[in-house]
Design an enzyme around this catalytic site. Structure first.
Site, PDB file in Angstrom:
ATOM      1  N   ARG A  13       0.836  -1.217   0.000  1.00  0.00           N
ATOM      2  CA  ARG A  13       0.000   0.000   0.000  1.00  0.00           C
ATOM      3  C   ARG A  13       0.867   1.261   0.000  1.00  0.00           C
ATOM      4  O   ARG A  13       0.565   2.260   0.661  1.00  0.00           O
ATOM      5  CB  ARG A  13      -0.939   0.038   1.223  1.00  0.00           C
TER       6      ARG A  13
ATOM      7  N   SER B 203     -11.018  -0.744   3.290  1.00  0.00           N
ATOM      8  CA  SER B 203     -10.209  -0.905   4.512  1.00  0.00           C
ATOM      9  C   SER B 203      -9.777   0.476   5.008  1.00  0.00           C
ATOM     10  O   SER B 203      -9.162   1.231   4.253  1.00  0.00           O
ATOM     11  CB  SER B 203      -8.959  -1.728   4.206  1.00  0.00           C
TER      12      SER B 203
ATOM     13  N   GLU C 196      -5.472   4.150   5.971  1.00  0.00           N
ATOM     14  CA  GLU C 196      -5.227   3.897   4.542  1.00  0.00           C
ATOM     15  C   GLU C 196      -5.745   5.031   3.648  1.00  0.00           C
ATOM     16  O   GLU C 196      -5.001   5.519   2.792  1.00  0.00           O
ATOM     17  CB  GLU C 196      -5.859   2.555   4.136  1.00  0.00           C
TER      18      GLU C 196
HETATM   19  C1  LIG Z   1     -15.486  -0.757  -0.929  1.00  0.00           C
HETATM   20  C2  LIG Z   1     -14.030  -0.479  -1.194  1.00  0.00           C
HETATM   21  C3  LIG Z   1     -13.150  -1.527  -1.329  1.00  0.00           C
HETATM   22  C4  LIG Z   1     -11.794  -1.292  -1.569  1.00  0.00           C
HETATM   23  N1  LIG Z   1     -10.958  -2.352  -1.687  1.00  0.00           N
HETATM   24  C5  LIG Z   1      -9.645  -2.145  -1.920  1.00  0.00           C
HETATM   25  C6  LIG Z   1      -8.755  -3.252  -2.057  1.00  0.00           C
HETATM   26  O1  LIG Z   1      -9.148  -4.400  -1.998  1.00  0.00           O
HETATM   27  N2  LIG Z   1      -7.453  -2.983  -2.269  1.00  0.00           N
HETATM   28  C7  LIG Z   1      -6.972  -1.717  -2.374  1.00  0.00           C
HETATM   29  O2  LIG Z   1      -5.777  -1.559  -2.590  1.00  0.00           O
HETATM   30  N3  LIG Z   1      -7.796  -0.656  -2.249  1.00  0.00           N
HETATM   31  C8  LIG Z   1      -9.110  -0.827  -2.028  1.00  0.00           C
HETATM   32  N4  LIG Z   1      -9.952   0.246  -1.893  1.00  0.00           N
HETATM   33  C9  LIG Z   1      -9.402   1.603  -1.957  1.00  0.00           C
HETATM   34  C10 LIG Z   1      -9.541   2.284  -3.339  1.00  0.00           C
HETATM   35  O3  LIG Z   1     -10.480   1.622  -4.110  1.00  0.00           O
HETATM   36  C11 LIG Z   1      -8.240   2.330  -4.112  1.00  0.00           C
HETATM   37  O4  LIG Z   1      -7.247   2.957  -3.363  1.00  0.00           O
HETATM   38  C12 LIG Z   1      -8.390   3.058  -5.448  1.00  0.00           C
HETATM   39  O5  LIG Z   1      -7.220   2.923  -6.194  1.00  0.00           O
HETATM   40  C13 LIG Z   1      -8.707   4.541  -5.275  1.00  0.00           C
HETATM   41  O6  LIG Z   1      -9.037   5.046  -6.550  1.00  0.00           O
HETATM   42  P1  LIG Z   1      -9.828   6.401  -6.751  1.00  0.00           P
HETATM   43  O7  LIG Z   1      -9.863   6.674  -8.219  1.00  0.00           O
HETATM   44  O8  LIG Z   1     -11.124   6.340  -6.073  1.00  0.00           O
HETATM   45  O9  LIG Z   1      -8.852   7.434  -6.048  1.00  0.00           O
HETATM   46  P2  LIG Z   1      -9.213   8.671  -5.118  1.00  0.00           P
HETATM   47  O10 LIG Z   1      -9.835   8.184  -3.875  1.00  0.00           O
HETATM   48  O11 LIG Z   1      -9.940   9.698  -5.878  1.00  0.00           O
HETATM   49  O12 LIG Z   1      -7.758   9.214  -4.801  1.00  0.00           O
HETATM   50  C14 LIG Z   1      -6.882   8.475  -4.006  1.00  0.00           C
HETATM   51  C15 LIG Z   1      -5.527   9.179  -4.025  1.00  0.00           C
HETATM   52  O13 LIG Z   1      -4.987   9.113  -5.326  1.00  0.00           O
HETATM   53  C16 LIG Z   1      -4.718  10.426  -5.824  1.00  0.00           C
HETATM   54  N5  LIG Z   1      -5.046  10.388  -7.249  1.00  0.00           N
HETATM   55  C17 LIG Z   1      -6.212  10.025  -7.818  1.00  0.00           C
HETATM   56  N6  LIG Z   1      -6.113  10.065  -9.160  1.00  0.00           N
HETATM   57  C18 LIG Z   1      -4.854  10.488  -9.435  1.00  0.00           C
HETATM   58  C19 LIG Z   1      -4.142  10.747 -10.642  1.00  0.00           C
HETATM   59  N7  LIG Z   1      -4.693  10.583 -11.851  1.00  0.00           N
HETATM   60  N8  LIG Z   1      -2.874  11.189 -10.550  1.00  0.00           N
HETATM   61  C20 LIG Z   1      -2.284  11.378  -9.353  1.00  0.00           C
HETATM   62  N9  LIG Z   1      -2.908  11.142  -8.175  1.00  0.00           N
HETATM   63  C21 LIG Z   1      -4.177  10.698  -8.221  1.00  0.00           C
HETATM   64  C22 LIG Z   1      -5.592  11.356  -5.034  1.00  0.00           C
HETATM   65  O14 LIG Z   1      -5.012  12.634  -4.953  1.00  0.00           O
HETATM   66  C23 LIG Z   1      -5.615  10.662  -3.687  1.00  0.00           C
HETATM   67  O15 LIG Z   1      -4.468  10.997  -2.956  1.00  0.00           O
HETATM   68  C24 LIG Z   1     -11.311   0.037  -1.666  1.00  0.00           C
HETATM   69  C25 LIG Z   1     -12.213   1.099  -1.542  1.00  0.00           C
HETATM   70  C26 LIG Z   1     -13.555   0.847  -1.309  1.00  0.00           C
HETATM   71  C27 LIG Z   1     -14.502   2.002  -1.184  1.00  0.00           C
END
Ligand SMILES: Cc1cc2nc3c(=O)[nH]c(=O)nc-3n(C[C@H](O)[C@H](O)[C@H](O)COP(=O)(O)OP(=O)(O)OC[C@H]3O[C@@H](n4cnc5c(N)ncnc54)[C@H](O)[C@@H]3O)c2cc1C
Length: 504
Positions: A332, A402, A498
């Site tokens: 992570r 998480s 996280e």
């Molecule tokens: C129900 C649920 C289950 C999940 N299960 C998992 C799992 O099994 N494993 C896991 O690893 N994660 C999990 N996650 C966490 C999440 O899905 C991941 O971290 C995912 O990659 C976040 O993507 P996002 O587009 O929503 O990012 P955001 O939440 O919008 O952003 C997250 C971070 O990334 C940055 N960011 C976003 N896009 C960019 C870009 N294009 N360039 C630079 N920085 C950027 C943002 O500034 C922020 O700091 C889960 C979340 C939920 C809600």
């Protein structure tokens, strides 16, 4: 019988002052001799020439591209559709000036070519200005700051013109609500919001932010973020959403732009029999965010298939490509949570996938749900089924997955804890440390299903904190702090959050 030029309905309602009909409408499409002697050719020449105007203005052109709906119908009868086409033509003219014929080397200005008149640049700009003011008068073009006249409620839209009269298409929205754009459902308003859909628009957004010294926040799908009530500066939410395959040997390289939905990509690859990402199915969010915390699930991490990351530096708009090694991936963790925190926007991922089956089923009860030789799609579907049983769906109960990382502790401390709690799940790591299950630790503190105010610990998965609605980021951070403090008191183990805090 072919219509004469005079029978073509005049669409002057949509013409700009001072603009003349194209020459074809005045019967000059072809030399008189050829029209007279070869009626078929004359008719064809005239239709070809007047087609662009007829299509734009709904003059009942019988050409095949007009389509049955518009063919042979008078302008008025076409109503809204004709008005829309006319407005589109006006908008184009407002942006770029009247369409120009190709100007050949040595050709003098004002020569007629292909039925259109060459217009010198200054006059073209004047016409574009007139078109813009006409559109403004109709309330169709929004210029400068001011109260909202369309688009999102409460938003101020802005079309800006570069030197030369060309409009830049990036739309900025002021006081843009992000409450529906984060899976925790926290109330948040962005001072400004832009969703660049092309590299040029992204460059434009970054230039604006630099010029006005705006704070920049990059947002993806909002599934791993804790948003404050107000985000100052400019929130950039990339909207480039194409992906494509580059065939290579028995596999392929996948190029996926930042706004491609991660889960949709995983399923599309599995459907094509491409192995590599299937264990990462149903992780919410977009591709651009996947490398930030090196997403992982069911024994696989993004770093196992990532080849390269394309990005743009926020401070100077410089483009760069990082290899997987440059990204310094960990559990992570990545360089984007270290040296490059808040300094880049990821625009594209390159992933390597294979057609050779390589199922990884050693995690949890995945293997017991599958045949001896499962397909990539069957593995992805089994992962989805398990996740749906265990995790709350953010669409029905707000959460960020998480909330705490699984803690890594040194071997000696792990041995002492195991002596006290022999059933404690533990995962020895190659570097000698031991990973513990944060959910188990929280559960053992008796916190599963615990609720305080607007937040709670999920009743089936203790690692997930849920928001019942009406809460704020401060309240959530307080609640999470209380959970972590109790785990520390019980086991002497610190929990690390996280989801990332998006505030300043
Ligand atoms: C129900 C649920 C289950 C999940 N299960 C998992 C799992 O099994 N494993 C896991 O690893 N994660 C999990 N996650 C966490 C999440 O899905 C991941 O971290 C995912 O990659 C976040 O993507 P996002 O587009 O929503 O990012 P955001 O939440 O919008 O952003 C997250 C971070 O990334 C940055 N960011 C976003 N896009 C960019 C870009 N294009 N360039 C630079 N920085 C950027 C943002 O500034 C922020 O700091 C889960 C979340 C939920 C809600």
């Amino acid at each position: 019988m072919a219509k004469t030029a005079r029978e073509v309905p005049d669409a002057c309602a949509l013409r700009l002052p001072g603009e003349h009909l194209p020459v074809a409408h005045r019967g000059r499409g072809l030399p008189r001799s050829s029209r007279a002697g070869r009626p078929g050719l004359a008719g064809r020449g005239r239709l070809l020439r007047h087609r662009p105007l007829a299509r734009r203005q709904g003059t009942g052109c019988p050409c095949p591209r007009g389509g049955p709906a518009t063919r042979n119908r008078p302008l008025r009868a076409q109503g809204a559709a004709a008005r829309r086409r006319g407005l589109r033509a006006l908008r184009l003219r407002a942006r770029h000036g009247p369409r120009q014929p190709r100007r050949h080397r040595g050709a003098a200005p004002r020569v007629e070519r292909g039925g259109r008149r060459f217009v010198p640049r200054l006059r073209r700009l004047a016409r574009a200005r007139r078109a813009r003011s006409l559109l403004r008068g109709r309330g169709r073009l929004r210029g400068g700051a001011g109260p909202s006249r369309g688009g999102f409620p409460g938003a101020r839209d802005r079309y800006r013109f570069a030197p030369g009269g060309h409009a830049l298409s990036l739309a900025l929205h002021a006081d843009h609500s992000l409450t529906d754009a984060n899976t925790l459902g926290l109330p948040c308003v962005a001072e400004r919001h832009a969703a660049p859909a092309t590299p040029a628009e992204l460059r434009e957004a970054l230039t604006l932010a630099r010029r006005h010294d705006w704070l920049l926040t990059v947002l993806g799908g909002g599934s791993n973020l804790i948003l404050p009530e107000r985000l100052p500066g400019l929130v950039i939410q990339p909207a480039m959403a194409r992906w494509w395959l580059e065939e290579q040997g028995d596999g392929a390289l996948v190029h996926a732009e930042a706004a491609v939905e991660w889960h949709a990509l995983v399923i599309a690859l599995a459907q094509r029999g491409l192995w590599g990402a299937e264990n990462l199915a149903l992780i919410p969010g977009r591709c651009g965010a996947a490398p930030i915390q090196n997403i992982g699930a069911y024994g696989v991490e993004l770093s196992d298939l990532l080849e390269a990351v394309h990005l743009v530096h926020l401070d100077d708009g410089r483009e760069a490509v990082l290899s997987a090694a440059d990204c310094a991936f960990g559990y992570r963790d990545s360089v984007f949570k270290g040296a490059l925190t808040g300094r880049v926007v990821i625009t594209r991922l390159v992933l390597r996938v294979s057609r050779t089956p390589r199922p990884r089923l050693g995690y949890g009860d995945l293997a017991s749900r599958l045949d001896a030789e499962p397909t990539a799609l069957a593995v992805a579907q089994a992962v989805c089924a398990i996740r749906r049983e265990k995790l709350p769906d953010p669409a029905t109960l707000c959460n960020a997955g998480s909330f705490f990382k699984n803690p890594l502790i040194d071997g000696e401390r792990a041995r002492r804890l195991l002596a006290e709690h022999p059933t404690m799940p533990h995962f020895p790591q190659p570097d000698g440390r031991v990973k513990l299950a944060a959910g188990w630790l929280i559960d053992r503190c008796g916190l599963k299903g615990w609720r305080q105010g607007h937040f709670g610990v999920h009743e089936r998965q203790a690692l997930v904190l849920v928001h019942f609605g009406g809460g704020s980021a401060d309240e959530l951070l307080g609640f999470a702090g209380e959970v972590a403090a109790r785990v520390k008191a019980c086991f002497g183990v610190s929990l690390e959050r996280e989801p990332r805090w998006a505030g300043a």
